[in-house]
Design a protein around this motif. Structure first.
Motif, PDB file in Angstrom:
ATOM      1  N   GLU A  52      17.556  69.726 -15.132  1.00  0.00           N
ATOM      2  CA  GLU A  52      16.981  71.047 -15.421  1.00  0.00           C
ATOM      3  C   GLU A  52      15.511  71.031 -15.031  1.00  0.00           C
ATOM      4  O   GLU A  52      14.697  70.312 -15.620  1.00  0.00           O
ATOM      5  CB  GLU A  52      17.122  71.482 -16.894  1.00  0.00           C
ATOM      6  CG  GLU A  52      16.772  72.963 -16.991  1.00  0.00           C
ATOM      7  CD  GLU A  52      16.381  73.527 -18.351  1.00  0.00           C
ATOM      8  OE1 GLU A  52      15.899  74.667 -18.376  1.00  0.00           O
ATOM      9  OE2 GLU A  52      16.512  72.831 -19.358  1.00  0.00           O
ATOM     10  N   GLY A  63      11.895  72.630 -14.884  1.00  0.00           N
ATOM     11  CA  GLY A  63      11.189  73.560 -15.774  1.00  0.00           C
ATOM     12  C   GLY A  63      11.907  73.616 -17.112  1.00  0.00           C
ATOM     13  O   GLY A  63      12.172  74.680 -17.654  1.00  0.00           O
ATOM     14  N   GLY A  85      10.940  72.919 -20.027  1.00  0.00           N
ATOM     15  CA  GLY A  85      10.161  73.355 -21.189  1.00  0.00           C
ATOM     16  C   GLY A  85      10.392  72.429 -22.373  1.00  0.00           C
ATOM     17  O   GLY A  85      10.293  71.202 -22.260  1.00  0.00           O
ATOM     18  N   PHE A 104      17.587  74.228 -23.311  1.00  0.00           N
ATOM     19  CA  PHE A 104      18.811  74.321 -22.507  1.00  0.00           C
ATOM     20  C   PHE A 104      19.233  72.956 -21.946  1.00  0.00           C
ATOM     21  O   PHE A 104      20.406  72.760 -21.657  1.00  0.00           O
ATOM     22  CB  PHE A 104      18.644  75.350 -21.378  1.00  0.00           C
ATOM     23  CG  PHE A 104      18.709  76.761 -21.891  1.00  0.00           C
ATOM     24  CD1 PHE A 104      19.930  77.365 -22.171  1.00  0.00           C
ATOM     25  CD2 PHE A 104      17.554  77.488 -22.137  1.00  0.00           C
ATOM     26  CE1 PHE A 104      20.006  78.657 -22.674  1.00  0.00           C
ATOM     27  CE2 PHE A 104      17.609  78.788 -22.639  1.00  0.00           C
ATOM     28  CZ  PHE A 104      18.848  79.372 -22.906  1.00  0.00           C
ATOM     29  N   ASP A 130       9.500  68.845 -16.199  1.00  0.00           N
ATOM     30  CA  ASP A 130       8.574  69.961 -16.404  1.00  0.00           C
ATOM     31  C   ASP A 130       7.166  69.524 -16.029  1.00  0.00           C
ATOM     32  O   ASP A 130       6.831  68.343 -16.083  1.00  0.00           O
ATOM     33  CB  ASP A 130       8.609  70.440 -17.864  1.00  0.00           C
ATOM     34  CG  ASP A 130       8.149  71.876 -18.013  1.00  0.00           C
ATOM     35  OD1 ASP A 130       9.004  72.764 -18.160  1.00  0.00           O
ATOM     36  OD2 ASP A 130       6.914  72.120 -17.969  1.00  0.00           O
ATOM     37  N   SER A 148       4.523  70.659 -17.649  1.00  0.00           N
ATOM     38  CA  SER A 148       3.672  70.733 -18.837  1.00  0.00           C
ATOM     39  C   SER A 148       3.909  69.569 -19.797  1.00  0.00           C
ATOM     40  O   SER A 148       5.001  69.414 -20.366  1.00  0.00           O
ATOM     41  CB  SER A 148       3.940  72.065 -19.561  1.00  0.00           C
ATOM     42  OG  SER A 148       3.516  71.972 -20.906  1.00  0.00           O
ATOM     43  N   MET A 179       4.907  70.957 -23.321  1.00  0.00           N
ATOM     44  CA  MET A 179       6.315  71.331 -23.471  1.00  0.00           C
ATOM     45  C   MET A 179       7.171  70.064 -23.588  1.00  0.00           C
ATOM     46  O   MET A 179       8.083  69.984 -24.412  1.00  0.00           O
ATOM     47  CB  MET A 179       6.775  72.177 -22.283  1.00  0.00           C
ATOM     48  CG  MET A 179       6.120  73.546 -22.199  1.00  0.00           C
ATOM     49  SD  MET A 179       6.571  74.606 -23.584  1.00  0.00           S
ATOM     50  CE  MET A 179       7.497  75.888 -22.765  1.00  0.00           C
ATOM     51  N   ALA A 212       8.266  71.089  -9.654  1.00  0.00           N
ATOM     52  CA  ALA A 212       9.484  71.624  -9.046  1.00  0.00           C
ATOM     53  C   ALA A 212       9.418  71.649  -7.532  1.00  0.00           C
ATOM     54  O   ALA A 212      10.449  71.609  -6.862  1.00  0.00           O
ATOM     55  CB  ALA A 212       9.696  73.049  -9.567  1.00  0.00           C
ATOM     56  N   THR A 217      12.811  79.864 -15.421  1.00  0.00           N
ATOM     57  CA  THR A 217      11.748  79.025 -14.856  1.00  0.00           C
ATOM     58  C   THR A 217      11.295  79.505 -13.484  1.00  0.00           C
ATOM     59  O   THR A 217      10.099  79.463 -13.183  1.00  0.00           O
ATOM     60  CB  THR A 217      12.250  77.560 -14.788  1.00  0.00           C
ATOM     61  OG1 THR A 217      12.290  77.052 -16.111  1.00  0.00           O
ATOM     62  CG2 THR A 217      11.345  76.686 -13.962  1.00  0.00           C
ATOM     63  N   PHE A 241       8.213  81.529 -13.205  1.00  0.00           N
ATOM     64  CA  PHE A 241       6.892  80.977 -13.516  1.00  0.00           C
ATOM     65  C   PHE A 241       6.403  79.965 -12.488  1.00  0.00           C
ATOM     66  O   PHE A 241       5.307  79.440 -12.608  1.00  0.00           O
ATOM     67  CB  PHE A 241       6.934  80.317 -14.905  1.00  0.00           C
ATOM     68  CG  PHE A 241       7.352  81.281 -15.969  1.00  0.00           C
ATOM     69  CD1 PHE A 241       6.426  82.124 -16.566  1.00  0.00           C
ATOM     70  CD2 PHE A 241       8.683  81.396 -16.346  1.00  0.00           C
ATOM     71  CE1 PHE A 241       6.813  83.043 -17.514  1.00  0.00           C
ATOM     72  CE2 PHE A 241       9.080  82.311 -17.301  1.00  0.00           C
ATOM     73  CZ  PHE A 241       8.147  83.144 -17.888  1.00  0.00           C
TER      74      PHE A 241
END
Ligand SMILES: C[S@@+](CC[C@H](N)C(=O)[O-])C[C@H]1O[C@@H](n2cnc3c(N)ncnc32)[C@H](O)[C@@H]1O
Length: 213
Positions: A48, A50, A52, A56, A71, A73, A76, A94, A112, A115
């Motif tokens: 996955e 992004g 966060g 999910f 990710d 961040s 996150m 990404a 995602t 953003f």
């Protein structure tokens, strides 16, 4: 006014999923993603992008997939890591995924693409590291709810003030533009069900790759 740091924002983001409208929206989104996941054939591994706080990614792991979340961040990811150990997480961009070609069966982007500064590059990278296909979920440009979610401030943490929402048509066009030489089968749906289909607050799209010649 209270000034929150990025990790506090990240915890607030995660908390939105846990009750009320956030919980209900997430339940609809998961049901939709599950239908689309079934269209992608047998998949065992998923990245996955992004991820966060990993909401999910954890759900994908609960579907029986070996899941990894990536990710940009650190805040996150700190929440994602605090929330559970069934998933591996790493920090990365990404648009330059730190994986070899075809490392995962599936690459997912859930809320995602909106953003990421260059969604086209991100989709190409995803198609490079995915063997079987992509699973995309975006907030619908034509949904009032998406706008409210944005305005409510959930997405106002410093790293992602800008959001670009998609319609079904925009999303399909983006996939075709990003992957002009790839053969694939698309399936899409929204959380609105059969009534007002194009206006559902969340759009899901599965991109099932056909065998390379
Ligand atoms: C709205 S959040 C979605 C998080 C999660 N997928 C969910 O649905 O709850 C968007 C995420 O995309 C991440 N992001 C934005 N640009 C990115 C990039 N270039 N590479 C990796 N992650 C990125 C942000 O850090 C943020 O965690």
């Amino acid at each position: 006014m209270q000034s929150w740091n990025e990790e506090q924002w990240a915890w607030r983001y995660e908390a939105w999923y846990e009750q009320g409208p956030g919980y209900q929206a997430a339940s609809r989104e998961k049901a939709l993603l599950q239908r689309l996941l079934a269209k992608l054939g047998p998949v065992k591994t998923v990245l996955e992008v992004g991820c966060g706080t990993g909401y999910f990614t954890r759900w994908l792991a609960a579907q029986g997939l070996q899941a990894v979340g990536l990710d940009l961040s650190a805040a996150m990811l700190a929440v994602a890591q605090a929330k559970g150990a069934t998933v591996g997480y790493l920090r990365g961009d990404a648009t330059a995924l730190p994986f070899d070609d075809e490392t995962f069966d599936l690459v997912a982007f859930i809320t995602t693409l909106e953003f990421i500064a260059s969604p086209m590059t991100a989709l190409r990278e995803a198609a490079r590291v995915a063997k079987r296909g992509l699973l995309l979920g975006v907030l619908n440009r034509f949904s009032w709810t998406a706008f409210r979610r944005c305005v409510r401030g959930l997405f106002r943490a410093t790293i992602y003030r800008q959001a670009r929402f998609y319609s079904v048509r925009d999303l399909i066009r983006l996939v075709h533009q990003a992957l002009p030489r790839r053969r694939f089968t698309l399936a899409w749906d929204t959380t609105a069900g059969s009534v007002h289909l194009l206006w559902g607050e969340f759009i899901g799209l599965s991109v099932r790759f056909e065998e390379r010649e």
